[in-house]
Design a protein around this motif. Structure first.
Motif, PDB file in Angstrom:
ATOM      1  N   GLN A  75      22.769  82.893  10.636  1.00 45.56           N
ATOM      2  CA  GLN A  75      23.414  84.084  11.161  1.00 45.56           C
ATOM      3  C   GLN A  75      23.821  85.010  10.024  1.00 45.56           C
ATOM      4  O   GLN A  75      24.351  84.569   9.017  1.00 45.56           O
ATOM      5  CB  GLN A  75      24.646  83.687  11.976  1.00 45.56           C
ATOM      6  N   ALA A  76      23.553  86.293  10.221  1.00 46.86           N
ATOM      7  CA  ALA A  76      24.018  87.332   9.301  1.00 46.86           C
ATOM      8  C   ALA A  76      24.969  88.216  10.094  1.00 46.86           C
ATOM      9  O   ALA A  76      24.725  88.508  11.266  1.00 46.86           O
ATOM     10  CB  ALA A  76      22.849  88.148   8.769  1.00 46.86           C
ATOM     11  N   GLY A  77      26.036  88.627   9.465  1.00 42.90           N
ATOM     12  CA  GLY A  77      27.017  89.437  10.176  1.00 42.90           C
ATOM     13  C   GLY A  77      27.655  90.457   9.276  1.00 42.90           C
ATOM     14  O   GLY A  77      27.612  90.360   8.046  1.00 42.90           O
ATOM     15  N   ALA A  78      28.264  91.439   9.916  1.00 43.66           N
ATOM     16  CA  ALA A  78      28.996  92.465   9.187  1.00 43.66           C
ATOM     17  C   ALA A  78      30.160  92.953  10.039  1.00 43.66           C
ATOM     18  O   ALA A  78      30.014  93.147  11.248  1.00 43.66           O
ATOM     19  CB  ALA A  78      28.087  93.630   8.822  1.00 43.66           C
ATOM     20  N   THR A 130      30.537  91.598   4.775  1.00 41.03           N
ATOM     21  CA  THR A 130      29.235  91.069   5.196  1.00 41.03           C
ATOM     22  C   THR A 130      29.194  89.586   4.878  1.00 41.03           C
ATOM     23  O   THR A 130      29.871  89.126   3.951  1.00 41.03           O
ATOM     24  CB  THR A 130      28.078  91.786   4.484  1.00 41.03           C
ATOM     25  N   ASN A 131      28.416  88.842   5.660  1.00 42.43           N
ATOM     26  CA  ASN A 131      28.313  87.415   5.380  1.00 42.43           C
ATOM     27  C   ASN A 131      27.028  86.832   5.937  1.00 42.43           C
ATOM     28  O   ASN A 131      26.438  87.367   6.865  1.00 42.43           O
ATOM     29  CB  ASN A 131      29.540  86.661   5.913  1.00 42.43           C
ATOM     30  N   LEU A 132      26.600  85.750   5.315  1.00 44.54           N
ATOM     31  CA  LEU A 132      25.455  84.952   5.749  1.00 44.54           C
ATOM     32  C   LEU A 132      25.951  83.530   5.943  1.00 44.54           C
ATOM     33  O   LEU A 132      26.780  83.051   5.169  1.00 44.54           O
ATOM     34  CB  LEU A 132      24.350  84.951   4.698  1.00 44.54           C
ATOM     35  N   GLY A 133      25.422  82.872   6.968  1.00 44.47           N
ATOM     36  CA  GLY A 133      25.870  81.513   7.194  1.00 44.47           C
ATOM     37  C   GLY A 133      25.097  80.841   8.291  1.00 44.47           C
ATOM     38  O   GLY A 133      23.962  81.215   8.601  1.00 44.47           O
ATOM     39  N   ILE A 134      25.737  79.845   8.887  1.00 46.15           N
ATOM     40  CA  ILE A 134      25.117  79.121   9.980  1.00 46.15           C
ATOM     41  C   ILE A 134      25.986  79.249  11.222  1.00 46.15           C
ATOM     42  O   ILE A 134      27.205  79.414  11.140  1.00 46.15           O
ATOM     43  CB  ILE A 134      24.885  77.633   9.632  1.00 46.15           C
ATOM     44  N   ALA A 135      25.331  79.168  12.378  1.00 40.77           N
ATOM     45  CA  ALA A 135      26.024  79.199  13.662  1.00 40.77           C
ATOM     46  C   ALA A 135      25.333  78.210  14.584  1.00 40.77           C
ATOM     47  O   ALA A 135      24.114  78.259  14.761  1.00 40.77           O
ATOM     48  CB  ALA A 135      25.996  80.598  14.250  1.00 40.77           C
ATOM     49  N   LEU A 136      26.101  77.298  15.135  1.00 38.23           N
ATOM     50  CA  LEU A 136      25.553  76.267  16.016  1.00 38.23           C
ATOM     51  C   LEU A 136      25.961  76.551  17.454  1.00 38.23           C
ATOM     52  O   LEU A 136      27.142  76.761  17.738  1.00 38.23           O
ATOM     53  CB  LEU A 136      26.058  74.892  15.597  1.00 38.23           C
ATOM     54  N   ARG A 144      29.639  78.752  20.614  1.00 39.67           N
ATOM     55  CA  ARG A 144      28.976  78.979  19.329  1.00 39.67           C
ATOM     56  C   ARG A 144      30.034  78.868  18.235  1.00 39.67           C
ATOM     57  O   ARG A 144      31.069  79.532  18.279  1.00 39.67           O
ATOM     58  CB  ARG A 144      28.337  80.356  19.289  1.00 39.67           C
ATOM     59  N   PHE A 145      29.753  78.021  17.254  1.00 45.23           N
ATOM     60  CA  PHE A 145      30.655  77.831  16.119  1.00 45.23           C
ATOM     61  C   PHE A 145      29.929  78.252  14.856  1.00 45.23           C
ATOM     62  O   PHE A 145      28.783  77.859  14.635  1.00 45.23           O
ATOM     63  CB  PHE A 145      31.084  76.362  16.013  1.00 45.23           C
ATOM     64  N   GLY A 146      30.581  79.055  14.015  1.00 47.13           N
ATOM     65  CA  GLY A 146      29.910  79.548  12.829  1.00 47.13           C
ATOM     66  C   GLY A 146      30.792  79.584  11.599  1.00 47.13           C
ATOM     67  O   GLY A 146      32.024  79.618  11.686  1.00 47.13           O
ATOM     68  N   VAL A 147      30.126  79.577  10.466  1.00 50.13           N
ATOM     69  CA  VAL A 147      30.790  79.742   9.175  1.00 50.13           C
ATOM     70  C   VAL A 147      29.870  80.589   8.306  1.00 50.13           C
ATOM     71  O   VAL A 147      28.648  80.442   8.356  1.00 50.13           O
ATOM     72  CB  VAL A 147      31.121  78.377   8.515  1.00 50.13           C
ATOM     73  N   GLY A 148      30.445  81.512   7.561  1.00 46.49           N
ATOM     74  CA  GLY A 148      29.642  82.379   6.710  1.00 46.49           C
ATOM     75  C   GLY A 148      30.397  82.778   5.452  1.00 46.49           C
ATOM     76  O   GLY A 148      31.628  82.708   5.396  1.00 46.49           O
ATOM     77  N   LEU A 149      29.655  83.204   4.467  1.00 47.11           N
ATOM     78  CA  LEU A 149      30.213  83.603   3.182  1.00 47.11           C
ATOM     79  C   LEU A 149      29.467  84.841   2.708  1.00 47.11           C
ATOM     80  O   LEU A 149      28.248  84.932   2.894  1.00 47.11           O
ATOM     81  CB  LEU A 149      30.034  82.469   2.169  1.00 47.11           C
ATOM     82  N   GLY A 150      30.173  85.794   2.125  1.00 47.81           N
ATOM     83  CA  GLY A 150      29.484  86.983   1.649  1.00 47.81           C
ATOM     84  C   GLY A 150      30.388  87.956   0.915  1.00 47.81           C
ATOM     85  O   GLY A 150      31.596  87.735   0.789  1.00 47.81           O
ATOM     86  N   PRO A 151      29.808  89.053   0.457  1.00 43.14           N
ATOM     87  CA  PRO A 151      30.575  90.055  -0.293  1.00 43.14           C
ATOM     88  C   PRO A 151      31.320  91.010   0.637  1.00 43.14           C
ATOM     89  O   PRO A 151      30.965  91.176   1.801  1.00 43.14           O
ATOM     90  CB  PRO A 151      29.494  90.799  -1.074  1.00 43.14           C
ATOM     91  N   ASN A 152      32.363  91.602   0.095  1.00 42.26           N
ATOM     92  CA  ASN A 152      33.074  92.630   0.829  1.00 42.26           C
ATOM     93  C   ASN A 152      33.374  93.820  -0.075  1.00 42.26           C
ATOM     94  O   ASN A 152      33.441  93.698  -1.293  1.00 42.26           O
ATOM     95  CB  ASN A 152      34.350  92.089   1.477  1.00 42.26           C
ATOM     96  N   LEU A 153      33.532  94.968   0.561  1.00 39.34           N
ATOM     97  CA  LEU A 153      33.813  96.227  -0.125  1.00 39.34           C
ATOM     98  C   LEU A 153      34.980  96.889   0.588  1.00 39.34           C
ATOM     99  O   LEU A 153      34.947  97.057   1.814  1.00 39.34           O
ATOM    100  CB  LEU A 153      32.587  97.141  -0.080  1.00 39.34           C
TER     101      LEU A 153
END
Length: 175
Positions: A64-67, A86-92, A98-107
Motif C-alpha cells: 500500500q502507498a498512501g499520502a 507519504t508512506n509505503l507499507g503493507i496492508a492485510l 484492513r490493518f496496515g503499517v507504513g513508513l515514509g517521508p513528510n514535508l
C-alpha cells in the motif's frame, strides 16, 4: 504525444484491474504524550487541536502507498502549516477489516512567521491504520507518528517522545 498517452493507458489498465484506489476526508487530533495537559479531557478542545485534510491510498496485493495532505490551523505561538505525509507499507485484509503499517517521508511548510529559522521541515513518519471495509466505503482509525531524525534513534520510541496525530478517515473507492 498520442503514443505516450496510449502507452500510459496500456500500462495503467492492469493497475486499475487489480488495485484499490481510495480517497476521502480525514480529521486528526494532535496527540502529545509528553505534555499531559494536551491529552483529551485535560483541557477544553478547540479547532486548533485538530488537523484536517485528505487521505489517498493505492493498494496492490498486500502493498500500500498512501499520502495525507493536511492543513493545521496552528496554536498559541505556533503558526499554521500545510503538511504532506507519504508512506509505503503493507496492508492485510482480513474479512471486512484492513490493518496496515507504513513508513515514509513528510514535508511541512509553515505559514506565517514560525518564530524560528526553518519555514520548511523534512522528516519521516510511521503510520498505523485499521479500517472497516463496507463495500466501496471504508472507515478507518489512523495513528501518524512524526519521527524526528535529529534525535538519537534509540530515544525515538520512548513514551515521553511519542508525538503524533490520531484520527479518522472516511475513504471512497474510486477503482
Amino acid at each position: 504525444m498520442q503514443r505516450i498517452l496510449i502507452i500510459l493507458a496500456i500500462l495503467l489498465l492492469p493497475l486499475a484491474a487489480f488495485a484499490d484506489f481510495q480517497i476521502g476526508p480525514t480529521a486528526f487530533y494532535n496527540f502529545y504524550v509528553s505534555e499531559p495537559d494536551d491529552l483529551p479531557g485535560a483541557k477544553e478542545l478547540s479547532v486548533n487541536d485538530f488537523t484536517f485534510g485528505l487521505d489517498t491510498r493505492l493498494k496492490l496485493s498486500i502493498f500500500q502507498a498512501g499520502a495525507f495532505a493536511f492543513f493545521q490551523p496552528g496554536y498559541e505561538d505556533d503558526p499554521g502549516s500545510i503538511e504532506l505525509f507519504t508512506n509505503l507499507g503493507i496492508a492485510l485484509d482480513i474479512f471486512i477489516f484492513r490493518f496496515g503499517v507504513g513508513l515514509g517521508p513528510n514535508l511541512i511548510v509553515y505559514l506565517g512567521d514560525p518564530g524560528f529559522e526553518e519555514t520548511v521541515n523534512l522528516g519521516m513518519n510511521l503510520k498505523l491504520s485499521g479500517e472497516v471495509m463496507l463495500g466501496g466505503i471504508s472507515i478507518g482509525l489512523n495513528y501518524l507518528m512524526d519521527i524526528d531524525l535529529s534525535e538519537d534513534s534509540a530515544d525515538i520510541f520512548k513514551p515521553e517522545n511519542i508525538e503524533g496525530l490520531l484520527g479518522v478517515s472516511v475513504l471512497f473507492k474510486i477503482f
